[in-house]
Design a protein around this motif. Structure first.
Motif, PDB file in Angstrom:
ATOM      1  N   UNK A 118      61.333  57.504   0.335  1.00  0.00           N
ATOM      2  CA  UNK A 118      61.425  56.283   1.129  1.00  0.00           C
ATOM      3  C   UNK A 118      62.708  56.262   1.962  1.00  0.00           C
ATOM      4  N   UNK A 119      62.606  56.251   3.296  1.00  0.00           N
ATOM      5  CA  UNK A 119      63.798  56.265   4.141  1.00  0.00           C
ATOM      6  C   UNK A 119      64.599  54.952   4.077  1.00  0.00           C
ATOM      7  N   UNK A 120      64.023  53.899   3.489  1.00  0.00           N
ATOM      8  CA  UNK A 120      64.749  52.634   3.340  1.00  0.00           C
ATOM      9  C   UNK A 120      65.989  52.811   2.461  1.00  0.00           C
ATOM     10  N   UNK A 121      65.887  53.725   1.479  1.00  0.00           N
ATOM     11  CA  UNK A 121      67.021  53.995   0.581  1.00  0.00           C
ATOM     12  C   UNK A 121      67.170  55.508   0.444  1.00  0.00           C
ATOM     13  N   UNK A 122      67.820  56.150   1.419  1.00  0.00           N
ATOM     14  CA  UNK A 122      67.894  57.610   1.479  1.00  0.00           C
ATOM     15  C   UNK A 122      68.871  58.202   0.463  1.00  0.00           C
ATOM     16  N   UNK A 123      68.892  59.533   0.415  1.00  0.00           N
ATOM     17  CA  UNK A 123      69.809  60.257  -0.459  1.00  0.00           C
ATOM     18  C   UNK A 123      71.252  59.880  -0.112  1.00  0.00           C
ATOM     19  N   UNK A 124      72.152  59.929  -1.083  1.00  0.00           N
ATOM     20  CA  UNK A 124      73.522  59.471  -0.875  1.00  0.00           C
ATOM     21  C   UNK A 124      74.515  60.463  -1.468  1.00  0.00           C
ATOM     22  N   UNK A 125      75.392  61.000  -0.624  1.00  0.00           N
ATOM     23  CA  UNK A 125      76.467  61.883  -1.073  1.00  0.00           C
ATOM     24  C   UNK A 125      77.420  62.068   0.095  1.00  0.00           C
ATOM     25  N   UNK A 126      78.589  62.677  -0.182  1.00  0.00           N
ATOM     26  CA  UNK A 126      79.470  63.087   0.905  1.00  0.00           C
ATOM     27  C   UNK A 126      80.176  64.378   0.525  1.00  0.00           C
ATOM     28  N   UNK A 127      80.675  65.073   1.531  1.00  0.00           N
ATOM     29  CA  UNK A 127      81.393  66.320   1.322  1.00  0.00           C
ATOM     30  C   UNK A 127      82.885  66.085   1.401  1.00  0.00           C
ATOM     31  N   UNK A 128      83.640  66.767   0.534  1.00  0.00           N
ATOM     32  CA  UNK A 128      85.091  66.848   0.631  1.00  0.00           C
ATOM     33  C   UNK A 128      85.432  68.232   1.160  1.00  0.00           C
ATOM     34  N   UNK A 129      86.236  68.291   2.214  1.00  0.00           N
ATOM     35  CA  UNK A 129      86.622  69.547   2.846  1.00  0.00           C
ATOM     36  C   UNK A 129      88.136  69.694   2.740  1.00  0.00           C
ATOM     37  N   UNK A 130      88.600  70.783   2.105  1.00  0.00           N
ATOM     38  CA  UNK A 130      90.034  71.021   1.958  1.00  0.00           C
ATOM     39  C   UNK A 130      90.580  71.662   3.226  1.00  0.00           C
ATOM     40  N   UNK A 131      91.691  71.127   3.710  1.00  0.00           N
ATOM     41  CA  UNK A 131      92.348  71.653   4.910  1.00  0.00           C
ATOM     42  C   UNK A 131      93.823  71.910   4.595  1.00  0.00           C
ATOM     43  N   UNK A 132      94.423  72.813   5.348  1.00  0.00           N
ATOM     44  CA  UNK A 132      95.833  73.109   5.113  1.00  0.00           C
ATOM     45  C   UNK A 132      96.749  72.193   5.915  1.00  0.00           C
ATOM     46  N   UNK A 133      96.280  71.713   7.067  1.00  0.00           N
ATOM     47  CA  UNK A 133      97.092  70.846   7.926  1.00  0.00           C
ATOM     48  C   UNK A 133      96.199  69.704   8.406  1.00  0.00           C
ATOM     49  N   UNK A 134      96.390  68.520   7.869  1.00  0.00           N
ATOM     50  CA  UNK A 134      95.495  67.402   8.168  1.00  0.00           C
ATOM     51  C   UNK A 134      95.512  67.021   9.644  1.00  0.00           C
ATOM     52  N   UNK A 135      96.662  67.046  10.273  1.00  0.00           N
ATOM     53  CA  UNK A 135      96.722  66.627  11.681  1.00  0.00           C
ATOM     54  C   UNK A 135      95.932  67.594  12.568  1.00  0.00           C
ATOM     55  N   UNK A 136      96.102  68.889  12.357  1.00  0.00           N
ATOM     56  CA  UNK A 136      95.360  69.891  13.124  1.00  0.00           C
ATOM     57  C   UNK A 136      93.870  69.802  12.818  1.00  0.00           C
ATOM     58  N   UNK A 137      93.530  69.655  11.529  1.00  0.00           N
ATOM     59  CA  UNK A 137      92.127  69.574  11.129  1.00  0.00           C
ATOM     60  C   UNK A 137      91.461  68.328  11.705  1.00  0.00           C
ATOM     61  N   UNK A 138      92.172  67.200  11.702  1.00  0.00           N
ATOM     62  CA  UNK A 138      91.599  65.977  12.251  1.00  0.00           C
ATOM     63  C   UNK A 138      91.299  66.142  13.731  1.00  0.00           C
ATOM     64  N   UNK A 139      92.222  66.690  14.485  1.00  0.00           N
ATOM     65  CA  UNK A 139      91.980  66.902  15.924  1.00  0.00           C
ATOM     66  C   UNK A 139      90.765  67.786  16.149  1.00  0.00           C
ATOM     67  N   UNK A 140      90.656  68.861  15.364  1.00  0.00           N
ATOM     68  CA  UNK A 140      89.520  69.774  15.516  1.00  0.00           C
ATOM     69  C   UNK A 140      88.204  69.099  15.134  1.00  0.00           C
ATOM     70  N   UNK A 141      88.198  68.332  14.045  1.00  0.00           N
ATOM     71  CA  UNK A 141      86.975  67.646  13.613  1.00  0.00           C
ATOM     72  C   UNK A 141      86.546  66.607  14.648  1.00  0.00           C
ATOM     73  N   UNK A 142      87.501  65.863  15.183  1.00  0.00           N
ATOM     74  CA  UNK A 142      87.177  64.870  16.213  1.00  0.00           C
ATOM     75  C   UNK A 142      86.626  65.547  17.465  1.00  0.00           C
ATOM     76  N   UNK A 143      87.175  66.697  17.817  1.00  0.00           N
ATOM     77  CA  UNK A 143      86.688  67.439  18.984  1.00  0.00           C
ATOM     78  C   UNK A 143      85.257  67.926  18.780  1.00  0.00           C
TER      79      UNK A 143
END
Length: 121
Positions: free
Chosen positions: A67-92
């Motif tokens: 039932x798509x009314x209540x779909x599967x639920x989870x999220x991923x955690x991704x380890x990065x070495x430099x959060x500022x660089x990783x954030x810019x890349x992810x946003x891009x």
């Protein structure tokens, strides 16, 4: 590559109970847990293999497959070495920043709206 998969995180009302179920089902040891029992991780140490984590979501509306009314639920955690660089890349790539962060993580949405976290040690 921006980072590597740290954990797949499953929301649930009782993290310890669900972690115990998956520990038995998959033969994975408990790798980390907090004293409040609202976060339990199965698998090896960070960086050695993907891990399965369980976080408390007391008001969770359980998914009802398919039932798509209540779909599967989870999220991923991704380890990065430099959060500022990783954030810019992810946003891009099309991610967007979501409200919520803590010591060692920030929350984002992928282009389809699924949440994920960039984490650092």
């Amino acid at each position: 590559m921006i980072g590597h998969l740290r954990s797949t995180v499953i929301d649930c009302p009782d993290p310890r109970a669900l972690a115990t179920f998956y520990a038995e089902l998959l033969g994975l040891p408990v790798a980390d847990e907090d004293s409040d029992d609202d976060w339990v991780v199965l698998g090896g140490p960070v960086g050695h293999q993907p891990r399965l984590a369980f976080q408390q979501a007391p008001d969770l509306r359980a998914p009802t497959w398919p039932d798509p009314e209540r779909p599967q639920q989870f999220h991923l955690d991704v380890t990065v070495s430099d959060i500022e660089t990783a954030e810019k890349a992810a946003l891009a790539l099309g991610a967007r920043r979501l409200p919520g962060e803590g010591e060692g993580f920030r929350v984002y949405a992928d282009p389809a709206g699924h949440p994920f976290c960039l984490c650092w040690d």
